[in-house]
Design a protein around this motif. Structure first.
Motif, PDB file in Angstrom:
ATOM      1  N   TYR A 150       0.782  -1.261  -0.037  1.00 19.28           N
ATOM      2  CA  TYR A 150       0.118  -0.020  -0.122  1.00 19.28           C
ATOM      3  C   TYR A 150       0.967   1.346   0.063  1.00 19.28           C
ATOM      4  CZ  TYR A 150      -3.879   3.218   1.361  1.00 19.28           C
ATOM      5  OH  TYR A 150      -4.884   3.906   0.989  1.00 19.28           O
ATOM      6  N   GLN A 151       1.956   1.308   0.767  1.00 27.33           N
ATOM      7  CA  GLN A 151       2.789   2.531   0.887  1.00 27.33           C
ATOM      8  C   GLN A 151       3.647   2.686  -0.445  1.00 27.33           C
ATOM      9  OE1 GLN A 151       5.914   3.087   3.775  1.00 27.33           O
ATOM     10  NE2 GLN A 151       5.656   0.712   4.286  1.00 27.33           N
ATOM     11  N   GLY A 152       3.968   1.531  -1.021  1.00 25.93           N
ATOM     12  CA  GLY A 152       4.641   1.489  -2.321  1.00 25.93           C
ATOM     13  C   GLY A 152       4.034   1.948  -3.377  1.00 25.93           C
ATOM     14  N   LYS A 153       2.603   1.708  -3.519  1.00 21.65           N
ATOM     15  CA  LYS A 153       1.701   2.311  -4.342  1.00 21.65           C
ATOM     16  C   LYS A 153       1.536   3.721  -4.176  1.00 21.65           C
ATOM     17  CE  LYS A 153      -3.171   2.251  -5.582  1.00 21.65           C
ATOM     18  NZ  LYS A 153      -4.674   1.781  -5.608  1.00 21.65           N
ATOM     19  N   VAL A 154       1.385   4.339  -2.923  1.00 23.90           N
ATOM     20  CA  VAL A 154       1.244   5.805  -2.651  1.00 23.90           C
ATOM     21  C   VAL A 154       2.511   6.594  -2.954  1.00 23.90           C
ATOM     22  CG1 VAL A 154       0.952   7.394  -0.497  1.00 23.90           C
ATOM     23  CG2 VAL A 154      -0.415   5.349  -0.901  1.00 23.90           C
ATOM     24  N   LEU A 155       3.641   5.827  -2.892  1.00 21.51           N
ATOM     25  CA  LEU A 155       4.786   6.554  -3.309  1.00 21.51           C
ATOM     26  C   LEU A 155       5.112   6.796  -4.549  1.00 21.51           C
ATOM     27  CD1 LEU A 155       7.432   4.730  -0.466  1.00 21.51           C
ATOM     28  CD2 LEU A 155       6.765   7.157  -0.615  1.00 21.51           C
ATOM     29  N   ALA A 156       4.530   5.860  -5.325  1.00 23.41           N
ATOM     30  CA  ALA A 156       4.536   6.050  -6.718  1.00 23.41           C
ATOM     31  C   ALA A 156       3.596   7.257  -7.026  1.00 23.41           C
ATOM     32  CB  ALA A 156       4.243   4.976  -7.629  1.00 23.41           C
ATOM     33  N   ALA A 159       5.040  10.395  -6.268  1.00 26.12           N
ATOM     34  CA  ALA A 159       6.193  10.850  -7.092  1.00 26.12           C
ATOM     35  C   ALA A 159       5.456  11.480  -8.461  1.00 26.12           C
ATOM     36  CB  ALA A 159       7.038   9.559  -7.654  1.00 26.12           C
ATOM     37  N   LYS A 160       4.344  10.985  -8.822  1.00 26.36           N
ATOM     38  CA  LYS A 160       3.789  11.677 -10.118  1.00 26.36           C
ATOM     39  C   LYS A 160       3.149  12.719  -9.837  1.00 26.36           C
ATOM     40  CE  LYS A 160       2.425  11.425 -14.537  1.00 26.36           C
ATOM     41  NZ  LYS A 160       3.346  11.207 -15.444  1.00 26.36           N
ATOM     42  N   GLU A 161       2.046  12.537  -8.916  1.00 34.77           N
ATOM     43  CA  GLU A 161       1.203  13.608  -8.701  1.00 34.77           C
ATOM     44  C   GLU A 161       1.601  14.923  -7.915  1.00 34.77           C
ATOM     45  OE1 GLU A 161      -2.265  12.307  -6.952  1.00 34.77           O
ATOM     46  OE2 GLU A 161      -2.833  10.831  -8.734  1.00 34.77           O
ATOM     47  N   ARG A 162       2.553  14.926  -6.985  1.00 37.84           N
ATOM     48  CA  ARG A 162       2.998  15.737  -6.137  1.00 37.84           C
ATOM     49  C   ARG A 162       4.555  16.245  -6.545  1.00 37.84           C
ATOM     50  NH1 ARG A 162       0.570  18.691  -3.113  1.00 37.84           N
ATOM     51  NH2 ARG A 162       2.032  18.959  -1.536  1.00 37.84           N
ATOM     52  N   LEU A 163       5.433  15.380  -7.084  1.00 41.69           N
ATOM     53  CA  LEU A 163       6.427  15.687  -7.695  1.00 41.69           C
ATOM     54  C   LEU A 163       7.014  15.768  -9.146  1.00 41.69           C
ATOM     55  CD1 LEU A 163       8.521  13.591  -4.840  1.00 41.69           C
ATOM     56  CD2 LEU A 163       7.861  15.861  -4.729  1.00 41.69           C
ATOM     57  N   ASN A 164       5.814  15.511  -9.869  1.00 45.48           N
ATOM     58  CA  ASN A 164       5.965  15.511 -11.556  1.00 45.48           C
ATOM     59  C   ASN A 164       6.991  14.716 -11.957  1.00 45.48           C
ATOM     60  OD1 ASN A 164       3.632  17.509 -11.702  1.00 45.48           O
ATOM     61  ND2 ASN A 164       5.047  19.007 -10.862  1.00 45.48           N
ATOM     62  N   ALA A 165       7.196  13.558 -11.334  1.00 44.28           N
ATOM     63  CA  ALA A 165       8.575  12.730 -11.676  1.00 44.28           C
ATOM     64  C   ALA A 165       8.261  11.949 -13.229  1.00 44.28           C
ATOM     65  CB  ALA A 165       8.823  11.920 -10.529  1.00 44.28           C
ATOM     66  N   LYS A 166       9.080  12.042 -13.986  1.00 49.94           N
ATOM     67  CA  LYS A 166       8.986  11.193 -15.045  1.00 49.94           C
ATOM     68  C   LYS A 166       9.831  10.003 -15.141  1.00 49.94           C
ATOM     69  CE  LYS A 166       7.759  14.870 -18.046  1.00 49.94           C
ATOM     70  NZ  LYS A 166       7.872  15.861 -16.992  1.00 49.94           N
ATOM     71  N   THR A 167      10.864   9.974 -14.407  1.00 50.62           N
ATOM     72  CA  THR A 167      11.605   8.792 -14.207  1.00 50.62           C
ATOM     73  C   THR A 167      11.973   8.480 -12.780  1.00 50.62           C
ATOM     74  OG1 THR A 167      13.585  10.315 -14.527  1.00 50.62           O
ATOM     75  CG2 THR A 167      12.953   9.232 -16.477  1.00 50.62           C
ATOM     76  N   ALA A 168      12.266   7.045 -12.276  1.00 45.78           N
ATOM     77  CA  ALA A 168      12.824   6.844 -11.039  1.00 45.78           C
ATOM     78  C   ALA A 168      13.743   5.932 -11.059  1.00 45.78           C
ATOM     79  CB  ALA A 168      11.511   6.316 -10.432  1.00 45.78           C
ATOM     80  N   ALA A 169      14.474   5.798  -9.956  1.00 47.22           N
ATOM     81  CA  ALA A 169      15.564   4.708  -9.661  1.00 47.22           C
ATOM     82  C   ALA A 169      15.096   4.269  -8.252  1.00 47.22           C
ATOM     83  CB  ALA A 169      16.920   5.232  -9.751  1.00 47.22           C
ATOM     84  N   GLN A 221      20.575  10.187 -13.818  1.00 45.27           N
ATOM     85  CA  GLN A 221      19.826  11.303 -13.654  1.00 45.27           C
ATOM     86  C   GLN A 221      18.456  11.155 -13.392  1.00 45.27           C
ATOM     87  OE1 GLN A 221      21.138  14.046 -16.596  1.00 45.27           O
ATOM     88  NE2 GLN A 221      23.323  14.165 -16.019  1.00 45.27           N
ATOM     89  N   PRO A 222      17.967  10.065 -12.724  1.00 43.65           N
ATOM     90  CA  PRO A 222      16.454  10.064 -12.321  1.00 43.65           C
ATOM     91  C   PRO A 222      15.973  11.223 -11.503  1.00 43.65           C
ATOM     92  CG  PRO A 222      17.791   8.824 -10.622  1.00 43.65           C
ATOM     93  CD  PRO A 222      18.868   9.321 -11.617  1.00 43.65           C
ATOM     94  N   ASP A 223      14.693  11.540 -11.679  1.00 42.58           N
ATOM     95  CA  ASP A 223      13.937  12.593 -11.154  1.00 42.58           C
ATOM     96  C   ASP A 223      13.944  12.366  -9.542  1.00 42.58           C
ATOM     97  OD1 ASP A 223      13.530  14.118 -13.354  1.00 42.58           O
ATOM     98  OD2 ASP A 223      11.650  13.026 -13.939  1.00 42.58           O
ATOM     99  N   VAL A 224      13.570  11.118  -9.405  1.00 46.67           N
ATOM    100  CA  VAL A 224      13.335  10.470  -7.737  1.00 46.67           C
ATOM    101  C   VAL A 224      14.169   9.314  -7.554  1.00 46.67           C
ATOM    102  CG1 VAL A 224      10.818  11.666  -7.602  1.00 46.67           C
ATOM    103  CG2 VAL A 224      11.153   9.211  -8.403  1.00 46.67           C
ATOM    104  N   LEU A 225      14.525   9.073  -6.645  1.00 47.78           N
ATOM    105  CA  LEU A 225      15.188   7.913  -5.948  1.00 47.78           C
ATOM    106  C   LEU A 225      14.618   7.166  -4.699  1.00 47.78           C
ATOM    107  CD1 LEU A 225      17.431   5.556  -5.872  1.00 47.78           C
ATOM    108  CD2 LEU A 225      18.755   7.272  -4.654  1.00 47.78           C
TER     109      LEU A 225
END
Length: 378
Positions: A150-156, A159-169, A221-225
């Motif tokens: 559940y928290q893994g899903k929320v973290l994604a 990343a998308k909705e709050r941090l506008n991330a396009k890439t992740a590591a 160079q990911p947007d989020v780690l």
């Protein structure tokens, strides 16, 4: 450690046959709740803070008349964070007449105990065991915290909705079901949300040097780690990541709670503007949370952790279930827990069909070593 109070046993339930025939029950003088926690060893920091929260709740309940007019005994046994020790401690608590069990704290011993408690139909609530299969042991097993997936899903979603991330590591502890479970759910939701996973590196429990893996991540160079890890190793990963040039925003799981304590203030820049999931925020201005904070600080001379709040809520959930059932009969308590609506320090919750809580996840942002409330996501 001296804050932990191991209650003294009082009274016992005795069945006897009266002269006129029939069985009578001599009611116990107290309602006994058993606690399982690592109070010594490497995991003691988690067990002690959870037990402190539980004891605080018990003290409050007893000052306000107890449960069904009876005082509560909270009998905590040290499991050392070991599955075998936890099972032995569980058996001792049942022998002592515990009506419900709070614990275990970490996932592996929680699952070991859950498998036996489910067979006995003993109501068991793990405050902090996030491994998804704990509550799958049987219908009498519940949890207060959200699950790893559940928290893994929320973290994604974060990343998308709050941090506008396009890439992740992702940095994954290959020795940890906790880390792996969060990472897998993050990857699944990232795919749905349109985040590309461009690097995934692993390590083992106890590793201290992560520079080789982090250098590979820095090159992408990911947007989020994502670092789904407990705070001791997470702080090492974060500082080394900055050393080798990782510019990504760090996002972490609830195990990050306490990460600032592991760093000198001169190193706070390594985790500045990082985000992590948690169960409540000390910045919440509600009277309920502020009263909890004051009471905890007055009693223990320190701030509570999320584990403290979860332990506190677990006790109050047992209280509400027993009161709703009107009895300490184990079957009645289990049924009452299944139908509970509880509004606690860690949020308003009900239980789903697997006895996992349905509730919002608090997102905290680290600013100058402080955990600042950011948002709530579901």
């Amino acid at each position: 450690m001296n804050k932990i109070k191991n209650a003294i046993m009082i009274g016992a339930t005795v069945l006897f046959t009266a002269c006129g025939g029939g069985e009578k029950t001599v009611e116990t003088e107290t309602i006994k709740i058993g606690g399982l926690a690592p109070l010594t060893g490497s995991l003691a920091i988690y067990g002690v803070t959870t037990t402190n929260g539980a004891n605080l709740a018990v003290d409050e309940i007893n000052k306000n008349g107890g449960i069904l007019g009876k005082k509560v005994e909270y009998i905590t046994l040290d499991t050392k964070g070991d599955s075998t020790e936890a099972v032995m401690a569980y058996n001792k608590l049942i022998d002592k007449g515990a009506s419900a069990i709070i614990g275990e704290i970490t996932s592996k011993p929680s699952l070991a105990v859950a498998e036996i408690a489910a067979q006995d139909n003993i109501p068991m609530i793990t405050p902090t065991g996030t491994q998804v299969d704990i509550t799958e042991a049987g219908p009498s097993i519940f949890r207060v915290c959200f699950t790893n997936p559940y928290q893994g899903k929320v973290l994604a979603i974060l990343a998308k909705e709050r941090l506008n991330a396009k890439t992740a590591a992702i940095m994954i502890n290959n020795s940890s079901d906790y880390s792996d479970g969060i990472a897998k759910a993050f990857i699944e939701q990232a795919d749905i949300s349109g985040i590309k996973i461009i690097a995934k590196e692993g390590y083992a429990d106890g590793d201290k040097d992560f520079r080789a893996q982090l250098t590979k991540i820095a090159a992408e160079q990911p947007d989020v780690l994502l670092v789904p890890e407990y705070y001791e190793q997470a702080s090492l990963i974060a500082t080394q990541a900055r050393e080798v040039g990782v510019k990504a925003i760090f996002i972490g799981s609830d195990g990050w709670d306490g990460i600032a304590k592991t760093l000198d203030s001169t190193s706070y820049n390594a985790i500045e503007n990082s985000y992590f999931t948690n169960h409540f925020s000390m910045q919440d201005t509600s009277s309920k949370i502020q009263n909890f904070l004051k009471s905890y600080r007055d009693t223990y001379k320190e701030d509570p952790s999320a584990f403290s709040a979860l332990g506190y809520d677990a006790i109050y959930m047992v209280k509400k279930a027993v009161e709703n059932a009107g009895t300490t009969d184990k079957d009645a308590i289990v049924n009452a827990l299944k139908n509970i609506e509880y509004d606690g320090i860690t949020g308003y919750l009900t239980f789903d069909e697997h006895n996992n809580p349905v509730k919002a996840v608090t997102i905290l942002k680290i600013t100058n070593g402080e955990y600042v409330f950011d948002s709530k996501l579901k």
